[in-house]
Design a protein around this motif. Structure first.
Motif, PDB file in Angstrom:
ATOM      1  N   LEU A 258       0.836  -1.205   0.000  1.00  0.00           N
ATOM      2  CA  LEU A 258       0.000   0.000   0.000  1.00  0.00           C
ATOM      3  C   LEU A 258       0.875   1.262   0.000  1.00  0.00           C
ATOM      4  N   LEU A 259       1.867   1.272   0.853  1.00  0.00           N
ATOM      5  CA  LEU A 259       2.779   2.428   0.934  1.00  0.00           C
ATOM      6  C   LEU A 259       3.552   2.594  -0.368  1.00  0.00           C
ATOM      7  N   GLY A 260       3.841   1.477  -1.037  1.00  0.00           N
ATOM      8  CA  GLY A 260       4.538   1.544  -2.322  1.00  0.00           C
ATOM      9  C   GLY A 260       3.701   2.287  -3.351  1.00  0.00           C
ATOM     10  N   VAL A 261       2.412   1.969  -3.380  1.00  0.00           N
ATOM     11  CA  VAL A 261       1.517   2.650  -4.321  1.00  0.00           C
ATOM     12  C   VAL A 261       1.477   4.146  -4.001  1.00  0.00           C
ATOM     13  N   LEU A 262       1.408   4.477  -2.695  1.00  0.00           N
ATOM     14  CA  LEU A 262       1.387   5.892  -2.299  1.00  0.00           C
ATOM     15  C   LEU A 262       2.705   6.581  -2.653  1.00  0.00           C
TER      16      LEU A 262
ATOM     17  N   MET B  61       3.543  13.320  -8.561  1.00  0.00           N
ATOM     18  CA  MET B  61       2.985  14.661  -8.324  1.00  0.00           C
ATOM     19  C   MET B  61       3.976  15.725  -8.778  1.00  0.00           C
ATOM     20  N   PRO B  62       3.584  16.534  -9.766  1.00  0.00           N
ATOM     21  CA  PRO B  62       4.505  17.522 -10.348  1.00  0.00           C
ATOM     22  C   PRO B  62       5.029  18.512  -9.311  1.00  0.00           C
ATOM     23  N   GLU B  63       4.180  18.894  -8.348  1.00  0.00           N
ATOM     24  CA  GLU B  63       4.631  19.909  -7.395  1.00  0.00           C
ATOM     25  C   GLU B  63       5.416  19.274  -6.258  1.00  0.00           C
ATOM     26  N   GLY B  64       5.776  17.943  -6.441  1.00  0.00           N
ATOM     27  CA  GLY B  64       6.584  17.318  -5.380  1.00  0.00           C
ATOM     28  C   GLY B  64       5.700  16.508  -4.455  1.00  0.00           C
ATOM     29  N   ALA B  65       6.318  15.666  -3.627  1.00  0.00           N
ATOM     30  CA  ALA B  65       5.572  14.700  -2.826  1.00  0.00           C
ATOM     31  C   ALA B  65       4.653  15.374  -1.812  1.00  0.00           C
ATOM     32  N   GLY B  66       5.080  16.535  -1.258  1.00  0.00           N
ATOM     33  CA  GLY B  66       4.248  17.223  -0.264  1.00  0.00           C
ATOM     34  C   GLY B  66       3.835  16.285   0.852  1.00  0.00           C
ATOM     35  N   ALA B  67       2.522  16.218   1.124  1.00  0.00           N
ATOM     36  CA  ALA B  67       2.013  15.436   2.259  1.00  0.00           C
ATOM     37  C   ALA B  67       2.337  13.952   2.089  1.00  0.00           C
ATOM     38  N   LEU B  68       2.527  13.527   0.852  1.00  0.00           N
ATOM     39  CA  LEU B  68       2.771  12.095   0.622  1.00  0.00           C
ATOM     40  C   LEU B  68       4.229  11.710   0.863  1.00  0.00           C
ATOM     41  N   SER B  69       5.090  12.719   1.186  1.00  0.00           N
ATOM     42  CA  SER B  69       6.503  12.352   1.395  1.00  0.00           C
ATOM     43  C   SER B  69       6.612  11.411   2.593  1.00  0.00           C
ATOM     44  N   GLY B  70       5.636  11.517   3.515  1.00  0.00           N
ATOM     45  CA  GLY B  70       5.615  10.591   4.653  1.00  0.00           C
ATOM     46  C   GLY B  70       5.471   9.152   4.190  1.00  0.00           C
ATOM     47  N   ALA B  71       4.726   8.966   3.076  1.00  0.00           N
ATOM     48  CA  ALA B  71       4.531   7.605   2.554  1.00  0.00           C
ATOM     49  C   ALA B  71       5.850   7.040   2.040  1.00  0.00           C
ATOM     50  N   ILE B  72       6.671   7.905   1.435  1.00  0.00           N
ATOM     51  CA  ILE B  72       7.976   7.451   0.943  1.00  0.00           C
ATOM     52  C   ILE B  72       8.841   7.025   2.125  1.00  0.00           C
TER      53      ILE B  72
ATOM     54  N   GLY C  42      11.161   2.546   5.448  1.00  0.00           N
ATOM     55  CA  GLY C  42      11.271   1.922   6.767  1.00  0.00           C
ATOM     56  C   GLY C  42      10.573   0.567   6.833  1.00  0.00           C
ATOM     57  N   THR C  43       9.360   0.488   6.272  1.00  0.00           N
ATOM     58  CA  THR C  43       8.623  -0.777   6.317  1.00  0.00           C
ATOM     59  C   THR C  43       9.303  -1.817   5.433  1.00  0.00           C
ATOM     60  N   GLY C  44       9.954  -1.336   4.349  1.00  0.00           N
ATOM     61  CA  GLY C  44      10.679  -2.249   3.469  1.00  0.00           C
ATOM     62  C   GLY C  44      11.791  -2.969   4.229  1.00  0.00           C
ATOM     63  N   THR C  45      12.537  -2.222   5.055  1.00  0.00           N
ATOM     64  CA  THR C  45      13.619  -2.857   5.805  1.00  0.00           C
ATOM     65  C   THR C  45      13.052  -3.762   6.906  1.00  0.00           C
TER      66      THR C  45
END
Ligand code: HEM
Length: 207
Positions: free
Chosen positions: A145-149, A156-167, A172-175
């Motif tokens: 789910l986080l991968g999709v986010l 997003m052209p204007e940058g990750a913004g609020a979704l940078s938390g998902a990255i 972290g969840t990947g490790t």
């Protein structure tokens, strides 16, 4: 007493490695360093399992029949996740596109989910394995789910913004998926007795 201190050291080492991986979430580490840090976390998680009180307790052997066997998945799952992480890091370092990472994600996620479900449905009596399997199930589901986010954030052209938390959460969840699958593998390779070995062990066949 000594083993307790070793366990605390392993837990502290795992926390430090996790923090180092996390530090790479904002500004990606190079592929080599990223893999070294993810790998270090996996090694520390194996040490956390091997220095635990449960590990020092009596062995809990169980017969490992059927295909794929738990022993087979114990080797395949951490390797598959590490390759998945390498493809994610190579994408972040703009060495490759995202397709290889997303394609390999399906096999990696299915392997991790099947490993967790086999343990939960067939070897639930093995307390440490059951606990790790629950964590692996939840972490893998969340990771996809986080991968999709994270993917949407990249679009997003204007940058990750609020979704940078998902990255950040995805890195972290990947490790965590890697570390937990490695710890589970340590237990499986210690206690799963190949069904071919005609030892009188309780059968927990899974097919
Ligand atoms: C079990 C499955 C997965 C695992 C273990 C995983 C793991 C990772 C890791 C660890 C990274 C960061 C690598 C580094 O340290 O530099 C990463 C990056 C990434 N992953 Fe995944 N991933 C998985 C599935 C997916 C899926 C299904 C998608 C999308 C549909 C996805 C999209 C991404 C994206 C977009 C990045 C780059 C993040 C950024 O910096 O913008 N991942 N993945």
């Amino acid at each position: 007493m000594k083993s307790r201190w070793l366990h605390y050291l392993a837990v502290a080492g795992a926390a430090a490695a996790f923090a180092a991986v996390g530090a790479g979430a904002a500004r990606p580490w190079g592929v080599g360093l990223a893999l070294a840090l993810h790998g270090l976390f996996a090694v520390m998680m194996v040490l956390v399992a091997r220095t635990s009180r449960a590990w020092a307790g009596p062995a809990q052997p169980f017969a490992d029949g059927g295909w794929p066997s738990l022993r087979m998945m114990a080797w395949a799952a951490p390797v598959s996740v590490l390759l998945q992480i390498a493809l994610g890091s190579a994408y972040r370092n703009e060495l490759i596109g995202l397709i290889p990472h997303v394609s390999w994600a399906f096999l990696t996620a299915i392997l991790a989910l099947v490993l967790a479900l086999f343990v939960l449905t067939q070897e639930a009596r093995h307390e440490p394995l059951r606990r790790w399997a629950m964590v692996l199930l939840i972490a893998t589901g969340a990771q996809v789910l986080l991968g999709v986010l994270a993917f949407v954030a990249r679009l997003m052209p204007e940058g990750a913004g609020a979704l940078s938390g998902a990255i950040h959460a995805h890195v972290g969840t990947g490790t965590l998926v890697l570390g937990v699958s490695a710890a589970m593998s340590a237990w499986i390779l210690r206690d799963a007795v190949p069904a071919s070995a005609n030892s009188p062990v309780e059968t927990g066949h899974h097919t």
